[in-house]
Scaffold this active site. Sequence first.
Site, short mmCIF file in Angstrom:
data_model
loop_
_atom_site.label_atom_id
_atom_site.label_comp_id
_atom_site.label_asym_id
_atom_site.label_seq_id
_atom_site.Cartn_x
_atom_site.Cartn_y
_atom_site.Cartn_z
N GLU A 239 0.82 -1.21 0.00
CA GLU A 239 0.00 0.00 0.00
C GLU A 239 0.86 1.26 0.00
OE1 GLU A 239 -3.53 2.13 2.67
OE2 GLU A 239 -2.09 0.76 3.62
N ASP B 160 -5.51 2.80 -1.50
CA ASP B 160 -6.25 3.61 -0.53
C ASP B 160 -6.48 4.98 -1.15
OD1 ASP B 160 -6.91 5.39 1.62
OD2 ASP B 160 -6.16 3.89 3.03
N GLN C 54 -9.47 1.16 -0.25
CA GLN C 54 -9.85 1.73 1.04
C GLN C 54 -10.24 3.19 0.83
OE1 GLN C 54 -6.31 0.74 3.39
NE2 GLN C 54 -7.49 -0.78 4.52
N GLU D 251 -11.75 2.76 6.14
CA GLU D 251 -10.65 3.01 7.08
C GLU D 251 -10.61 4.50 7.43
OE1 GLU D 251 -6.14 1.31 7.54
OE2 GLU D 251 -6.52 2.62 5.83
#
Length: 270
Positions: A143, A178, A206, A242
């Site tokens: 990530e 993300d 995310q 998240e």
Amino acid sequence: MPRFAANLSMLYNEVDFLQRFAAAASDGFTAVEYLFPYEHAPEVLAAELSVHKLQQVLFNAPPGDWAAGERGIACLPGRQAEFRDGIARALDYAAALHCPRVHVMAGLIPLDQSAQEVRQTYIANLRFAGEAAARQGVNILIEPINGRDMPGFFLSRQDQAHVLVAEIGLDNVQVQMDLYHAQIVEGDLSMKLRQYLPTGRVGHLQIAGVPQRHEPDLGEVNFSHLFNVIDELGFDGWIGCEYRPARGTAPHATRDGLGWLQPWVTGNAT
């Protein structure tokens, strides 16, 4: 239709961790993720998943000494034995929880090592993790994380992550995209989704509002538009929620902030 997983490390902090499974299920979530499972025995977590009919879709491999500020050890030369032990532990939990994805944090760039050695260490460690995970049908995710929230993190851009995944060369090593971090570092999220989702190398998404990491309907990003883009592109993975509820740990803080989710749960999104 996008599928959303509750991140139990950030959501439902108004109750104790083991109570968050029930809270997520009662709010309509069918899947969960969190940072680390290791404070609880795997059978305890598995029981919570079973009782509340939840899927475990993601957690992180051991990150080194988190309390001391470490944020992963995959890029750290000299820590290979510890890294391999951590992957073995993570895969034991993945088996017990029937979790198909493990996120491996890269770590902070060590200032006393050459860039080449750091990069080579990272690639070798990820190949080891990917090969070990493949034997039990688990994907390893990497990530990019923005440097404002995590200064000095080894991996910060989508293009950097995709180059590394291509070099690692294993189908089960994928990118965890993300959109909160991507907006801060790069922006242009619609085009980034259109560029990378069709490659098949994005294993998980995310979300969080930007800039304060609250609910996705707060801040500068039009997530309703992005959810439609994700749907249009046929992404069939999970989207991890998240974010930190804007009302913090007040009673029902998480539930009271879920208005953005309801149209997608009920099928009334436009």
